[in-house]
Enzyme design. Sequence first.
Site, PDB file in Angstrom:
ATOM      1  N   ALA A  62       0.775  -1.472  -0.347  1.00 17.28           N
ATOM      2  CA  ALA A  62      -0.165   0.249  -0.341  1.00 17.28           C
ATOM      3  C   ALA A  62       0.516   0.896   0.100  1.00 17.28           C
ATOM      4  O   ALA A  62       0.388   1.838   0.907  1.00 17.28           O
ATOM      5  CB  ALA A  62      -1.042  -0.166   1.387  1.00 17.28           C
ATOM      6  N   LEU A  63       1.950   1.446  -0.540  1.00 17.46           N
ATOM      7  CA  LEU A  63       2.830   2.083  -0.994  1.00 17.46           C
ATOM      8  C   LEU A  63       2.220   4.092  -1.213  1.00 17.46           C
ATOM      9  O   LEU A  63       1.640   3.706  -1.986  1.00 17.46           O
ATOM     10  CB  LEU A  63       3.741   1.470  -1.781  1.00 17.46           C
ATOM     11  N   HIS A  64       3.308   4.509  -0.729  1.00 17.16           N
ATOM     12  CA  HIS A  64       2.372   6.208  -0.269  1.00 17.16           C
ATOM     13  C   HIS A  64       4.280   6.541  -0.323  1.00 17.16           C
ATOM     14  O   HIS A  64       5.482   5.380  -0.736  1.00 17.16           O
ATOM     15  CB  HIS A  64       2.215   6.666   0.772  1.00 17.16           C
TER      16      HIS A  64
ATOM     17  N   HIS B  82       6.718   6.050   2.000  1.00 17.26           N
ATOM     18  CA  HIS B  82       7.160   4.725   0.773  1.00 17.26           C
ATOM     19  C   HIS B  82       8.073   5.119  -0.337  1.00 17.26           C
ATOM     20  O   HIS B  82       9.516   4.199  -0.114  1.00 17.26           O
ATOM     21  CB  HIS B  82       6.941   3.472   0.836  1.00 17.26           C
TER      22      HIS B  82
ATOM     23  N   GLY C  13      12.480   3.842   8.032  1.00 15.77           N
ATOM     24  CA  GLY C  13      11.486   5.644   8.587  1.00 15.77           C
ATOM     25  C   GLY C  13      11.295   5.647  10.134  1.00 15.77           C
ATOM     26  O   GLY C  13      11.101   5.140  10.444  1.00 15.77           O
TER      27      GLY C  13
ATOM     28  N   SER D 236       0.969   7.205   6.850  1.00 16.82           N
ATOM     29  CA  SER D 236       0.381   5.737   6.706  1.00 16.82           C
ATOM     30  C   SER D 236      -0.778   5.222   6.326  1.00 16.82           C
ATOM     31  O   SER D 236      -1.410   6.071   5.438  1.00 16.82           O
ATOM     32  CB  SER D 236       0.421   5.422   8.435  1.00 16.82           C
TER      33      SER D 236
ATOM     34  N   ARG E 158      -2.840   3.087   6.607  1.00 13.34           N
ATOM     35  CA  ARG E 158      -3.581   3.242   7.562  1.00 13.34           C
ATOM     36  C   ARG E 158      -4.166   4.441   7.348  1.00 13.34           C
ATOM     37  O   ARG E 158      -5.556   4.716   7.585  1.00 13.34           O
ATOM     38  CB  ARG E 158      -3.201   2.889   9.165  1.00 13.34           C
TER      39      ARG E 158
HETATM   40  P1  AMP Z   1       5.400  -0.063   6.225  1.00 15.52           P
HETATM   41  O1  AMP Z   1       5.076  -0.184   5.400  1.00 15.52           O
HETATM   42  O2  AMP Z   1       3.907   0.548   7.384  1.00 15.52           O
HETATM   43  O3  AMP Z   1       5.786  -1.218   7.044  1.00 15.52           O
HETATM   44  O4  AMP Z   1       6.452   0.848   6.335  1.00 15.52           O
HETATM   45  C1  AMP Z   1       7.593   0.293   5.463  1.00 15.52           C
HETATM   46  C2  AMP Z   1       8.580   1.473   5.873  1.00 15.52           C
HETATM   47  O5  AMP Z   1       8.093   3.002   5.619  1.00 15.52           O
HETATM   48  C3  AMP Z   1       9.142   1.556   7.134  1.00 15.52           C
HETATM   49  O6  AMP Z   1      10.922   1.742   7.856  1.00 15.52           O
HETATM   50  C4  AMP Z   1       7.750   2.740   7.482  1.00 15.52           C
HETATM   51  O7  AMP Z   1       8.742   3.060   8.750  1.00 15.52           O
HETATM   52  C5  AMP Z   1       8.350   3.421   6.161  1.00 15.52           C
HETATM   53  N1  AMP Z   1       7.322   4.793   6.407  1.00 15.52           N
HETATM   54  C6  AMP Z   1       6.405   4.374   6.501  1.00 15.52           C
HETATM   55  N2  AMP Z   1       5.704   6.272   6.696  1.00 15.52           N
HETATM   56  C7  AMP Z   1       6.175   6.456   6.254  1.00 15.52           C
HETATM   57  C8  AMP Z   1       6.198   7.485   6.179  1.00 15.52           C
HETATM   58  N3  AMP Z   1       5.161   8.477   6.653  1.00 15.52           N
HETATM   59  N4  AMP Z   1       7.734   8.165   6.361  1.00 15.52           N
HETATM   60  C9  AMP Z   1       8.765   8.152   6.082  1.00 15.52           C
HETATM   61  N5  AMP Z   1       8.591   6.669   6.488  1.00 15.52           N
HETATM   62  C10 AMP Z   1       7.688   5.862   6.594  1.00 15.52           C
END
Ligand code: AMP
Length: 284
Positions: free
Chosen positions: A32-34, A37, A150, A188, A190
């Site tokens: 769910a890349l934003h 990511h 992150g 996020s 979420r």
């Molecule tokens: P996730 O897919 O939520 O497990 O996140 C994957 C990576 O992306 C983790 O290292 C998170 O800390 C990073 N990440 C998620 N949201 C953000 C954000 N808003 N800013 C910077 N890094 C992020």
Amino acid sequence: MIEIDDLSGWRDAASAARASGRRVGLVPTMGALHAGHRRLIETATAAGDWVLVTIFVNPRQFDDPEDLARYPRDLGADRLTASAAGADCLVIPRTRDMWPDGPENTSTTVHVAGLGDLYEGAQRPGHFDGVASVVAKLFAITGPCRAYFGEKDYQQMTLVRAMARDLGFDVDVVSVPIVRDEDGLALSSRNVLLSAEGRRRALHLPAALADVAAEPACASQMRERVRSRLADAGLEVAYVEVVDPVTLTALDDHAEGEARVLGAIVVDGVRLIDNVAVHVKGGA
Ligand code: AMP
């Protein structure tokens, strides 16, 4: 961008990149890349790495089955995002390869005592065991690399760094600053689960953190300012702590210098975390 779903193909691709003189940049995600990511991928690309992005919604790090079931997934969009951000390789491993005995029955667990038991760890039993175990496996398969995490998940980033050092992985953990939406909310996956009203209320968290970052105070004053603002807004506060930026131990009012304020709230049944770098003034 090449795409791989098996562990040996993944291991071989990373080895081949190193053999050709490239440094591997690993970007672990749950999809769910934003734009948060994207920033990790772009940071790795800008550093000249051969960038390998993983997407794996790791069942072992979800303490709540409902949270796992509703976790957003969009592989089609993720392929486009990863490729546009400059990823060289996208790995989408299968759960049966990551956890051959099943997520529930895997006997090997990596537990980071202390760091993994605080804050998020205290409130989400088993969460950081799941994180440390899956990241250790990502590191083992990828091999020597730089791994981008992150600061949004500040406790996770700190814990992964400690785990890599303790277990001797040849991995340099690089932290990347938080990417926020225009309204200040930390991006996020979420966030899509929030109602418009929930999102509006959630904005008190980044606003309260920005306020304390702008005005030096002692640790307890900062903590109480953030807590009372969130409570006054009727938000469910999971925790707010002012901590040492490396050990994450909660600071008292003798502390002076660089610190981090960590906060978590629950809005519309969705858990949101955020944090900010601050400077605490010794008060007492
Ligand atoms: P996730 O897919 O939520 O497990 O996140 C994957 C990576 O992306 C983790 O290292 C998170 O800390 C990073 N990440 C998620 N949201 C953000 C954000 N808003 N800013 C910077 N890094 C992020």
